[in-house]
Design a protein around this motif. Structure first.
Motif, PDB file in Angstrom:
ATOM      1  N   TYR A 137      38.824  39.731  30.231  1.00  0.00           N
ATOM      2  CA  TYR A 137      37.753  38.967  30.029  1.00  0.00           C
ATOM      3  C   TYR A 137      37.821  37.547  30.932  1.00  0.00           C
ATOM      4  CZ  TYR A 137      34.253  36.038  27.731  1.00  0.00           C
ATOM      5  OH  TYR A 137      33.176  35.264  27.492  1.00  0.00           O
ATOM      6  N   VAL A 138      38.979  37.081  30.791  1.00  0.00           N
ATOM      7  CA  VAL A 138      39.369  35.685  31.502  1.00  0.00           C
ATOM      8  C   VAL A 138      39.344  35.955  32.694  1.00  0.00           C
ATOM      9  CG1 VAL A 138      40.974  33.986  31.694  1.00  0.00           C
ATOM     10  CG2 VAL A 138      40.763  34.661  29.298  1.00  0.00           C
ATOM     11  N   LEU A 139      39.976  36.972  33.239  1.00  0.00           N
ATOM     12  CA  LEU A 139      39.935  37.178  34.628  1.00  0.00           C
ATOM     13  C   LEU A 139      38.615  37.509  35.358  1.00  0.00           C
ATOM     14  CD1 LEU A 139      43.409  39.315  35.116  1.00  0.00           C
ATOM     15  CD2 LEU A 139      43.070  36.904  35.685  1.00  0.00           C
ATOM     16  N   ALA A 140      37.766  38.074  34.642  1.00  0.00           N
ATOM     17  CA  ALA A 140      36.489  38.691  35.217  1.00  0.00           C
ATOM     18  C   ALA A 140      35.374  37.642  34.869  1.00  0.00           C
ATOM     19  CB  ALA A 140      36.007  39.789  34.175  1.00  0.00           C
ATOM     20  N   ARG A 141      35.620  36.666  34.174  1.00  0.00           N
ATOM     21  CA  ARG A 141      34.549  35.700  33.834  1.00  0.00           C
ATOM     22  C   ARG A 141      34.515  34.266  34.176  1.00  0.00           C
ATOM     23  NH1 ARG A 141      30.344  39.256  32.436  1.00  0.00           N
ATOM     24  NH2 ARG A 141      29.119  37.631  31.496  1.00  0.00           N
ATOM     25  N   PHE A 142      35.832  33.984  34.313  1.00  0.00           N
ATOM     26  CA  PHE A 142      36.098  32.510  34.352  1.00  0.00           C
ATOM     27  C   PHE A 142      36.973  32.363  36.034  1.00  0.00           C
ATOM     28  CE2 PHE A 142      36.138  32.990  29.838  1.00  0.00           C
ATOM     29  CZ  PHE A 142      35.552  32.025  29.700  1.00  0.00           C
ATOM     30  N   ASP A 143      36.656  31.400  36.687  1.00  0.00           N
ATOM     31  CA  ASP A 143      37.249  31.001  37.804  1.00  0.00           C
ATOM     32  C   ASP A 143      38.155  29.814  37.934  1.00  0.00           C
ATOM     33  OD1 ASP A 143      35.858  33.088  39.259  1.00  0.00           O
ATOM     34  OD2 ASP A 143      34.110  31.784  39.661  1.00  0.00           O
ATOM     35  N   PHE A 144      39.393  30.080  38.104  1.00  0.00           N
ATOM     36  CA  PHE A 144      40.400  29.028  38.193  1.00  0.00           C
ATOM     37  C   PHE A 144      41.408  29.231  39.203  1.00  0.00           C
ATOM     38  CE2 PHE A 144      41.400  32.470  35.212  1.00  0.00           C
ATOM     39  CZ  PHE A 144      42.750  32.638  35.486  1.00  0.00           C
ATOM     40  N   PRO A 145      42.272  28.352  39.439  1.00  0.00           N
ATOM     41  CA  PRO A 145      43.149  28.509  40.243  1.00  0.00           C
ATOM     42  C   PRO A 145      44.358  29.369  40.096  1.00  0.00           C
ATOM     43  CG  PRO A 145      42.855  26.095  40.094  1.00  0.00           C
ATOM     44  CD  PRO A 145      42.229  26.903  39.175  1.00  0.00           C
ATOM     45  N   GLY A 146      44.273  30.523  40.862  1.00  0.00           N
ATOM     46  CA  GLY A 146      45.510  31.641  40.664  1.00  0.00           C
ATOM     47  C   GLY A 146      44.900  32.767  39.819  1.00  0.00           C
TER      48      GLY A 146
END
Length: 307
Positions: free
Chosen positions: A123-132
């Motif tokens: 869920y975090v990888l699919a819905r949030f953009d962050f460095p890395g």
């Protein structure tokens, strides 16, 4: 603007034959014929494949109710009577009941942990953009391509140094780590297909990220969770290499180890009828799980195809 009127058809002379026009075109008939041939071929291949899959299962079930002499003398014949003592002998004398209980504990714990941790990471990888973000995602994909055989020796020493060797919870943690790459890869693609408007409406109403995930997004991802859960259940239930290396205690053996022990311990006096009964016992939970959740599996695999 002038409109052109279509001239009225000229009536045919009395007694003159009226020519009939063929509305069916040649390419259409050819395409229909080719489509029929393709359907026959595809259905024939499906029937052949179903026969190749179902017949060994039916033969194993049939053999589990025979005695040893009938297995060798008439392997393809129906049993003269149902020998239910094969099942009771495998369940009690071969300790299949203990192996069955250990397998249920390991698979249930690892499956719950895999789905909870994998869904949160996906869920975090699919819905949030962050460095890395992409780097972490490709690390999980790289874990899918890493052969588990190369990690057996260091994994043994790591588990041993942590004091988790020959323990149920140690095997659960290893199963979770083994299943996480595929789970994150599968659920990341599934979470990307879910609508963002629902989550945005929850944030506007004051819901936190954790509440939005557990009460809104996770129920919406139920088809994907069931699909990846079935795949992980199949892989963990049939796992043999990891418990053989990390679980050498005879009292903590799982079903796959128990079946191998049942086949090898008797030597030339193998209890073949009991062995087939144990095999069918190991197959039943997998077949039941897939029969119950087959619609959800198909829905999870095709959920993002029509978006």
């Amino acid at each position: 603007m002038k409109t052109t009127e279509t001239p009225a058809p000229v009536p045919a002379e009395s007694g003159a034959p009226v020519a009939k026009t063929d509305t069916r075109s040649g390419p259409a008939r050819k395409e229909k014929k080719e489509g029929g041939v393709l359907n026959v071929f595809s259905h024939g291949m499906l029937i052949l494949w179903a026969f190749m899959v179902v017949m060994p299962l039916l033969w194993a079930v049939m053999t589990s109710f025979k005695d040893d002499s009938a297995i060798f003398n008439s392997p393809w014949a129906l049993p003269d009577k149902l020998h239910f003592d094969n099942w009771s002998r495998a369940w009690t004398d071969a300790n299949m009941s203990d192996y069955f209980l250990n397998t249920i504990l390991v698979v249930a714990g690892s499956l719950i942990g895999t789905l909870v941790l994998g869904s949160m990471a996906a869920y975090v990888l699919a819905r949030f953009d962050f460095p890395g973000n992409r780097f972490i995602y490709f690390l999980f994909i790289g874990g899918m391509s890493f052969p588990i055989m190369l990690a057996l020796v260091p994994l043994f020493y790591v588990v041993n140094n942590m004091g988790l060797l020959n323990t149920i919870h140690g095997l659960i943690l290893v199963y979770i780590a083994y299943s996480l790459p595929f789970t994150v890869f599968f659920l990341t693609a599934f979470f990307r297909t879910l609508p963002t408007s629902v989550a945005e409406a929850a944030f506007v109403d004051g819901a936190s990220h954790s509440r939005t995930f557990f009460q809104i997004m996770l129920p919406m991802a139920k088809p994907g969770l069931i699909s990846v859960g079935i795949f992980n259940f199949l892989g963990q239930w049939n796992q043999y290499m990891l418990p053989t290396v990390l679980n050498t205690d005879p009292d903590k053996r799982v079903l796959t180890q128990g079946l191998v022990q049942l086949a090898a311990s008797q030597g030339y006096k193998g209890d073949w009828s009991g062995l087939f009964a144990g095999l069918v016992m190991a197959m039943i939970p997998v077949l039941v799980a897939y029969i119950i959740f087959q619609r959800q599996v198909v829905a999870g695999l095709t959920a993002g195809a029509l978006k």
